[in-house]
Design a protein around this motif. Structure first.
Motif, PDB file in Angstrom:
ATOM      1  N   PRO A 141      46.906  76.063  26.630  1.00 36.42           N
ATOM      2  CA  PRO A 141      47.023  77.520  26.737  1.00 36.42           C
ATOM      3  C   PRO A 141      48.192  78.119  25.998  1.00 36.42           C
ATOM      4  CG  PRO A 141      47.530  76.294  28.764  1.00 36.42           C
ATOM      5  CD  PRO A 141      47.120  75.285  27.704  1.00 36.42           C
ATOM      6  N   LEU A 142      49.250  77.785  25.999  1.00 35.88           N
ATOM      7  CA  LEU A 142      50.440  78.559  25.232  1.00 35.88           C
ATOM      8  C   LEU A 142      50.174  78.546  23.687  1.00 35.88           C
ATOM      9  CD1 LEU A 142      53.573  77.056  27.042  1.00 35.88           C
ATOM     10  CD2 LEU A 142      52.261  79.203  27.332  1.00 35.88           C
ATOM     11  N   LYS A 143      49.578  77.476  23.224  1.00 31.84           N
ATOM     12  CA  LYS A 143      49.372  77.380  21.618  1.00 31.84           C
ATOM     13  C   LYS A 143      48.182  78.307  21.453  1.00 31.84           C
ATOM     14  CE  LYS A 143      48.095  74.097  18.397  1.00 31.84           C
ATOM     15  NZ  LYS A 143      47.833  72.707  18.050  1.00 31.84           N
ATOM     16  N   ASN A 144      47.178  78.576  22.314  1.00 33.95           N
ATOM     17  CA  ASN A 144      46.325  79.610  22.232  1.00 33.95           C
ATOM     18  C   ASN A 144      46.656  80.991  22.274  1.00 33.95           C
ATOM     19  OD1 ASN A 144      43.263  78.533  21.312  1.00 33.95           O
ATOM     20  ND2 ASN A 144      44.183  77.184  22.988  1.00 33.95           N
ATOM     21  N   LEU A 145      47.582  81.309  23.129  1.00 31.43           N
ATOM     22  CA  LEU A 145      48.015  82.427  23.349  1.00 31.43           C
ATOM     23  C   LEU A 145      48.931  82.848  22.345  1.00 31.43           C
ATOM     24  CD1 LEU A 145      49.412  84.881  25.252  1.00 31.43           C
ATOM     25  CD2 LEU A 145      51.419  83.372  25.541  1.00 31.43           C
ATOM     26  N   VAL A 146      49.925  82.146  21.601  1.00 33.30           N
ATOM     27  CA  VAL A 146      50.539  82.265  20.526  1.00 33.30           C
ATOM     28  C   VAL A 146      49.837  82.669  19.183  1.00 33.30           C
ATOM     29  CG1 VAL A 146      52.330  81.337  18.808  1.00 33.30           C
ATOM     30  CG2 VAL A 146      52.772  81.002  21.341  1.00 33.30           C
TER      31      VAL A 146
END
Length: 179
Positions: A141-146
């Motif tokens: 999720p954090l990678k996709n958010l970034v």
């Protein structure tokens, strides 16, 4: 009765054939068509260009898996500069670690970090988002958010996953526009 015109005088023959004429009354010219309203041509071109870039950005948005590489380059960034970024040849002037943050916290931290980096006129920063392997799912999720946030920002010129020595696919190097 008028005198007989000369046989060679065509104009006189014509006047004799049609007889007496009376001039038409003078009339006003027909009204002119109204001029078209001026258009902001350059503004329309700018809007079309911005919309095109936005749509290209949306087309590039896909769910990234843990090992996927983040990569984005605006057209104004020369390919040679982008290659230097991919190889990690830019020195990161600041770093943000998002490990342990929730999605909402991470988005807030990321936006604040980028605004501060822009205020300090940093050229390159590193964002550590993690690989997402501990989340249990295949979508980090954090990678996709970034990825999503960086693509939307006008001050981000390019970004690419860091080389292995700098975090690999768990971090991203971001090239920022100067003021």
């Amino acid at each position: 009765m008028p005198s007989k015109p000369d046989e060679d005088d065509d104009a006189a023959l014509f006047r004799q054939a049609i007889g007496p004429v009376k001039p038409l009354p003078e009339s006003a010219l027909p009204p002119a068509r109204p001029k078209p309203r001026p258009r902001a041509g350059m503004a329309e071109l700018d809007e079309r260009a911005a919309l095109g870039e936005f749509q290209r950005g949306l087309a590039d948005l896909s769910v990234l898996a843990a090992g996927d590489t983040l990569s984005y380059r605006r057209e104004l960034v020369p390919p040679a500069v982008f290659q230097r970024l991919k190889r990690g040849r830019f020195s990161a002037q600041d770093e943000l670690d998002l490990h342990g943050a929730t999605i909402l916290q991470a988005e807030s931290m990321l936006r604040q970090f980028l605004a501060e980096a822009h205020d300090h006129e940093f050229g390159c920063v590193r964002i550590i988002h993690g690989k997402g392997l501990r989340d249990g799912g295949s979508m980090p999720p954090l990678k996709n958010l970034v990825d999503r946030v960086l693509r939307q920002r006008a001050d981000v010129l390019a970004f690419h996953s860091a080389p292995a020595a700098q975090g690999g696919t768990g971090a991203v190097l971001v090239l920022l526009a100067r003021r």
